[in-house]
Design a protein around this motif. Sequence first.
Motif, mmCIF file in Angstrom:
data_model
loop_
_atom_site.group_PDB
_atom_site.id
_atom_site.type_symbol
_atom_site.label_atom_id
_atom_site.label_comp_id
_atom_site.label_asym_id
_atom_site.label_seq_id
_atom_site.Cartn_x
_atom_site.Cartn_y
_atom_site.Cartn_z
ATOM 1 N N TYR A 1 -6.715 4.571 10.291
ATOM 2 C CA TYR A 1 -6.505 3.582 8.819
ATOM 3 C C TYR A 1 -7.433 3.971 7.673
ATOM 4 O O TYR A 1 -7.327 4.263 6.461
ATOM 5 N N GLY A 2 -8.544 3.194 7.909
ATOM 6 C CA GLY A 2 -9.629 2.973 7.288
ATOM 7 C C GLY A 2 -10.222 3.644 6.511
ATOM 8 O O GLY A 2 -10.387 4.251 5.063
ATOM 9 N N GLU B 1 -14.761 14.348 11.907
ATOM 10 C CA GLU B 1 -13.838 13.510 13.096
ATOM 11 C C GLU B 1 -14.146 13.780 14.470
ATOM 12 O O GLU B 1 -13.923 15.545 15.100
ATOM 13 N N GLY C 1 -6.191 5.825 15.399
ATOM 14 C CA GLY C 1 -5.490 5.509 15.880
ATOM 15 C C GLY C 1 -3.905 5.645 15.678
ATOM 16 O O GLY C 1 -2.722 5.190 16.803
ATOM 17 N N ASN D 1 0.114 5.422 18.440
ATOM 18 C CA ASN D 1 -0.120 3.723 18.559
ATOM 19 C C ASN D 1 1.536 4.033 18.559
ATOM 20 O O ASN D 1 2.566 4.813 18.090
ATOM 21 N N MET E 1 3.846 -0.262 15.002
ATOM 22 C CA MET E 1 3.958 -1.319 14.568
ATOM 23 C C MET E 1 3.369 -1.616 13.364
ATOM 24 O O MET E 1 2.423 -2.104 13.822
ATOM 25 N N VAL F 1 -20.480 12.794 14.910
ATOM 26 C CA VAL F 1 -21.821 11.755 14.320
ATOM 27 C C VAL F 1 -22.253 11.497 14.577
ATOM 28 O O VAL F 1 -21.942 10.627 15.704
ATOM 29 N N GLY G 1 -11.292 -1.244 10.883
ATOM 30 C CA GLY G 1 -11.105 -2.138 11.593
ATOM 31 C C GLY G 1 -12.570 -2.991 12.024
ATOM 32 O O GLY G 1 -12.442 -4.781 12.360
ATOM 33 N N PHE H 1 -3.008 -2.884 12.617
ATOM 34 C CA PHE H 1 -2.966 -1.498 11.066
ATOM 35 C C PHE H 1 -2.632 -1.970 9.520
ATOM 36 O O PHE H 1 -3.586 -1.351 9.132
#
Length: 550
Positions: free
Chosen positions: A68-69, A88, A162, A166, A169, A297, A519, A531
């Motif tokens: 997300y971030g 990634e 995630g 997930n 929700m 990384v 997060g 999230f």
Amino acid sequence: MSDKSLHSKVSKGVSRRGFIAGTSSLLGALALSVNSTAAHARPATGSAADAPLTSGARVPALVIGTGYGGSVAALRLAQAGVDVHMVEMGMAWDTPGTDGKIFANTTRPDYRSFWLRTRTKAPLSNFLGFPIDKDVPKYTGILDAEEMGGIIVYQGRGVGGGSLVNGGMAVTPKRQNFAAILPTVDADEMYGTYYPRANAGLGVGLIDPAWFETVDCYQFARVGRKHAQRSGFPFVFVPDVYDWDYMKQEVAGTVPKSAVDGEILYGNNAGKKSLQKTYLAAARATGRVAVSPLHRVTTVAPSDGGGYTVAMEELNTSGDVVGVKTVTADRVFFAAGSVGTSKLLVRLKATGALPLLNDEIGKGWGDNGNVMCGRANHMWDPTGKVQASIPCGGIDNWDAGGAFAEVAPLPTGIETYASFYLSITKNPHRGEFSWNAATGRVELNWQTAWKQPSIDMAKTIFDKINATEGTIYRSDLFGTNKIWGDHLTYHPLGGAVLGKATDNYGRLHGHPGLYVIDGALIPGNTSVNPFVTITALAERNIEKIIATDL
Ligand code: FAE
């Protein structure tokens, strides 16, 4: 261009692109986003999978992680005219497997299901007391069950983080709880601008309540509601990023079944709007964002010529390191998730790569108070053998000091007579990551016993329901004679807390040009599923960073 004029350009761009307050449809938001970037788009660099970084390259912005971030940062930076490369460690998840599907079914885990394990590690380890885990080939699969000091932290691995695994929700915390979640952040800004922007960008929607009453696949949720209400607890519908129209068609039998066939934990092949379909699709449509999957990384350190030297390993699908690359980045965004970012930063500080990070690095980690349990219902109160894998409601006992308990599906394909819950509670314990020089590993000092406050809070709900219904807890889902799923979390948060390890916008102290944007910024608890808050905070922070730092 002055900071102010760039800021105003970005702000106008954002509102033109439809990422505005409200609940505009996903497709609307994406269409607007793609069209409006065409005016300044550069030639597209191709698909995420086919544009890996080359060693020796210099990039203006490097984002570690595609959850997300990271996805918010990539989209907004690209829209502001910055070229972005995302790194990634997991796979691209864009190619069908041997069965013609990209993702494995929850009930039939296979080589795609777990990150570099030879045996599955399902959150529910047992059924009727019997272990259900099974051997699988070692593969860079989608779900990581990372065992750290006294807790298993489940995380998504792959392009989308995630969002690939997930339940979708998408819960905005109650405003009265916000000061305890992010004490240094202006709640007016969050609820007026950034939560609505995040919800629109994620494509959040609510189940049709009339349809909910009629379908077999939500019998488990209706039973959960009935039991909650008969004990005096409020049941609330909870938004989700699943395409509810698609699910209606699944039930009608007009499209391939996905949620209704139990797809969730190891990926969802159709209706779920993961980040691949929302933020990442919009980011890549700018033509300024490339992604290197299967790249992990390992080091970030100041570069002699300015910026940062970033080293990474290239992995094959067995997890072997098949190459090493080094690039230089003007700015680096840590978006490897709470655990990934914390582990990197703790190691980089301890080993001298980033010596000026402050002593808050690694601190303030929490499990969002997660605890699971099941209840055994009477034979005359079945929960249904077909259960949609997407939760749609919860018991909101937060105000009474209890918990926010998601009424969760158990999509096994057979009648289990079980009601199953994931509770989010106000657990006060916080863990800390530290460097163990002897083992060369980062460790977390969490203890399983620290879950007791969460169990106590969940019991305020479920003891009462059991008393009202004349039912008992299931003790066969997490082992033999074990009631509480107190050994895991789905919601790791913290480790590089906003306003402590970073300034109030995620800038890491001591090393200009390094940011945390995931997060890890949130100090351990969001009172609900996290999230939407991670996304909204990232929206807030990147807007400020673009306005003032670029
Ligand atoms: P995240 O999404 O974890 O992304 C981090 C990414 O960085 C991952 O793709 C990693 O593979 C990658 N990465 C890590 N280290 C490196 C490295 N060294 N180099 C390159 N890449 C790296 O971070 N939350 C909700 O709000 N609602 C739900 O219904 C919900 N259900 C969940 C169910 C399950 C089974 C799980 C596991 C989680 C669930 N969550 C839910 C939690 C939610 O997915 C999680 O809070 C967010 O994904 C965290 O977002 P971040 O951006 O922090």
